[in-house]
Design an enzyme around this catalytic site. Structure first.
Site, PDB file in Angstrom:
ATOM      1  N   LYS A  51       0.835  -1.202   0.000  1.00  0.00           N
ATOM      2  CA  LYS A  51       0.000   0.000   0.000  1.00  0.00           C
ATOM      3  C   LYS A  51       0.871   1.253   0.000  1.00  0.00           C
ATOM      4  O   LYS A  51       0.601   2.212  -0.723  1.00  0.00           O
ATOM      5  CB  LYS A  51      -0.926  -0.014   1.228  1.00  0.00           C
ATOM      6  CG  LYS A  51      -2.045  -1.041   1.110  1.00  0.00           C
ATOM      7  CD  LYS A  51      -2.760  -1.345   2.422  1.00  0.00           C
ATOM      8  CE  LYS A  51      -3.759  -2.478   2.205  1.00  0.00           C
ATOM      9  NZ  LYS A  51      -4.449  -2.930   3.416  1.00  0.00           N
ATOM     10  N   GLN A  80      -4.505  -1.664   9.680  1.00  0.00           N
ATOM     11  CA  GLN A  80      -4.495  -2.966   9.007  1.00  0.00           C
ATOM     12  C   GLN A  80      -5.189  -4.020   9.869  1.00  0.00           C
ATOM     13  O   GLN A  80      -4.943  -4.140  11.072  1.00  0.00           O
ATOM     14  CB  GLN A  80      -3.037  -3.363   8.711  1.00  0.00           C
ATOM     15  CG  GLN A  80      -2.886  -4.623   7.903  1.00  0.00           C
ATOM     16  CD  GLN A  80      -3.416  -4.525   6.476  1.00  0.00           C
ATOM     17  OE1 GLN A  80      -3.452  -3.452   5.886  1.00  0.00           O
ATOM     18  NE2 GLN A  80      -3.843  -5.637   5.920  1.00  0.00           N
ATOM     19  N   ASP A 121     -10.817   3.243   4.575  1.00  0.00           N
ATOM     20  CA  ASP A 121     -11.285   1.856   4.522  1.00  0.00           C
ATOM     21  C   ASP A 121     -12.808   1.792   4.442  1.00  0.00           C
ATOM     22  O   ASP A 121     -13.372   0.722   4.223  1.00  0.00           O
ATOM     23  CB  ASP A 121     -10.855   1.114   5.801  1.00  0.00           C
ATOM     24  CG  ASP A 121      -9.738   0.126   5.564  1.00  0.00           C
ATOM     25  OD1 ASP A 121      -9.583  -0.331   4.413  1.00  0.00           O
ATOM     26  OD2 ASP A 121      -9.035  -0.198   6.535  1.00  0.00           O
TER      27      ASP A 121
END
Ligand code: GUN
Length: 287
Positions: A57, A101, A124
């Site tokens: 990422k 994460q 997200d």
């Protein structure tokens, strides 16, 4: 016997095309005198898969001309420690997107973390404000994998209006949000899960089948209607090999389109993360 020329989606190349568009957009912002958008990633513990995802990422952010920062906490960090990190990133005006994460260690409740992230930085799409906006079909930051799935379907000309879509898996990060995106595109959506009866039979009715369970090679030839588009989100490692929820070889010749376990939906997820970060930046900065 059915024999259809199945398109195996090249998610890597598709992702590259979109990343070039994003890079050009970022370059335009910087040329206009603005700073580059900045993504913050938070890693708790030392799970090698998570560390590798985070690396991917950050690398993709850099290649698109964006900044990124990483906060790493030990595996024994408390929920309060993670919340403190999130709050610090919320308050930092130089940070546009925050991604914690997953999975998190057992001591940390992912819902509490999602709730703590500033919805304006929630790239997200897991904060209830953003999942609520998705539910209401209003603009917001939506989860990345579901958006990547829609992008793959659209860029391959898969029609959704009036079609039967079956989603296997009801997670907050894939199953539920992709079901809503498909519903908003006027597909008739069925959401299946571990208690669904005659799962294969339900899947066989799908024009668009999304498998997001983590059950390796669950979707075989007799689960797929001839000509269906099959999206595989599952990631399992079997004998050191990356395996999806779909038995790729078995559905080739039956599905019209299928995404492979490597180079399929994965690169699209990261690409949508970049897009969300730029969108969050633009919304916060009004540019
Ligand atoms: N772990 C696996 N996929 C994801 C994702 O899309 N977002 C976060 N935060 N963690 C993940």
């Amino acid at each position: 016997m059915t024999c259809i020329d199945t398109v195996v989606v090249d998610g890597k190349s598709l992702a590259q095309d979109i990343r070039s568009e994003i890079a050009a957009e970022v370059a335009g912002l910087v040329a206009g005198g603005h700073r580059a958008p900045c993504l913050a990633v938070v890693l708790v513990g030392d799970d090698p898969a998570s560390a590798s995802y985070i690396k991917g990422k950050r690398r993709a952010s850099g290649r698109a001309g964006m900044e990124s920062v990483e906060r790493t906490l030990p595996g024994n960090a408390s929920q309060a420690d993670v919340l403190a990190t999130v709050r610090e990133l919320n308050e930092d005006d130089a940070i546009d997107g925050i991604l914690v994460q997953l999975p998190l260690p057992d001591a940390v409740d992912p819902n509490a973390i999602a709730l703590a992230i500033d919805p304006a930085k929630d790239v997200d799409g897991l904060h209830p404000v953003n999942s609520g906006l998705l539910m209401a079909n209003r603009p917001g930051l939506y989860a990345c994998t579901p958006m990547g799935i829609l992008e793959v379907l659209d860029r391959h000309g898969v029609k959704l209006e009036g079609k039967r879509a079956v989603v296997v898996g009801r997670s907050a990060i894939v199953g539920k949000p992709v079901s809503l995106l498909l519903l908003h595109r006027n597909a008739t959506v069925t959401v299946c899960h571990s208690r669904t009866q005659d799962l294969a039979g339900v899947c066989r009715e799908a024009d668009v089948l999304v498998a997001a369970t983590g059950r390796a090679r669950m979707v075989g030839a007799d689960w797929v209607k001839p000509g269906a588009a099959v999206i595989d989100v599952g990631v399992s490692v079997i004998d050191g090999k990356l395996v999806g929820d779909v038995d790729l070889e078995a559905v080739e010749g039956i599905a019209s389109l299928v995404t492979p376990p490597r180079g399929g939906i994965g690169p699209m997820t990261i690409t949508m993360l970049l897009r969300n970060t730029v969108a969050a930046y633009r919304a916060r900065k009004g540019v």
